[in-house]
Design a protein around this motif. Structure first.
Motif, short mmCIF file in Angstrom:
data_model
loop_
_atom_site.label_atom_id
_atom_site.label_comp_id
_atom_site.label_asym_id
_atom_site.label_seq_id
_atom_site.Cartn_x
_atom_site.Cartn_y
_atom_site.Cartn_z
N SER A 54 0.34 4.00 -3.06
CA SER A 54 -0.35 5.27 -2.81
C SER A 54 0.49 6.36 -2.15
O SER A 54 -0.06 7.41 -1.81
CB SER A 54 -1.59 5.02 -1.96
N THR A 55 1.79 6.14 -1.95
CA THR A 55 2.61 7.17 -1.32
C THR A 55 3.95 7.31 -2.05
O THR A 55 4.33 6.46 -2.84
CB THR A 55 2.93 6.84 0.16
N PRO A 96 0.82 -1.23 0.00
CA PRO A 96 0.00 0.00 0.00
C PRO A 96 0.85 1.28 0.00
O PRO A 96 0.46 2.29 -0.59
CB PRO A 96 -0.83 -0.13 1.29
#
Length: 170
Positions: free
Chosen positions: A27-28, A23
């Motif tokens: 998303s970062t 994740p």
């Protein structure tokens, strides 16, 4: 709250580690990887760290891996053999509970016992929580590189923090 145990990672932890890490990838800009890491690849990374004689630790609560930390060689040439780069990731549900600091303290303890001299942490900017964690543990900022990574169609800076391990050879 249940007890948290910190132990050495094994290949069987790879899937749980991917569930924490991917994740961040998706998303970062905390990780500069751009594609999810498969469990087989993560198991190989765990093995490579172990083969280099360095620790890869996991934090486990109620049989579930909720965070991990490890070190890799800073650079390949022999003169760099006393320096490592550190990494720590937590399941977001486990953040804010002191787990990152606990993992890091154990990692630093093992690195010191292994005769390492310095630990370097690269942190994509901004990342106030990671900066605060490192500074609480005694790391000092030593460098800031502007726009060295590109992810999600934007440039990202990376800064470096360093910690000299006590008792290491001068």
């Amino acid at each position: 709250m249940s007890e948290t145990a910190i132990r050495s990672a094994v290949a069987a932890d790879a899937e749980a580690i991917c569930a924490i890490y991917n994740p961040y990838v998706a998303s970062t800009t905390i990780s500069f990887e751009e594609a999810p890491v498969a469990a087989a690849e993560m198991a190989q990374r765990i093995a490579d760290v172990g083969d280099a004689g360095l620790p890869w630790l996991v934090a486990e609560r109620d049989g579930t891996v909720i965070g991990y930390a490890y070190a890799t060689r800073w650079r390949a040439r022999p003169a760099y053999r006393h320096a490592v780069e550190s990494t720590v990731y937590l399941d977001p549900a486990a953040s804010g509970q002191g787990l990152g600091a606990s993992l890091y303290r154990e990692l630093l303890k093992q690195l010191q016992a292994g005769g390492l001299h310095t630990v370097i942490a690269g942190i994509a900017q901004p990342n106030e929580r990671s900066v605060a964690l490192h500074e609480r543990l005694g790391f000092q900022k030593v460098a800031h590189f502007a726009q060295v990574g590109r992810k999600f169609d934007r440039w990202v800076d990376v800064a470096y923090w360093q910690l000299m391990l006590p008792g290491s050879p001068a």
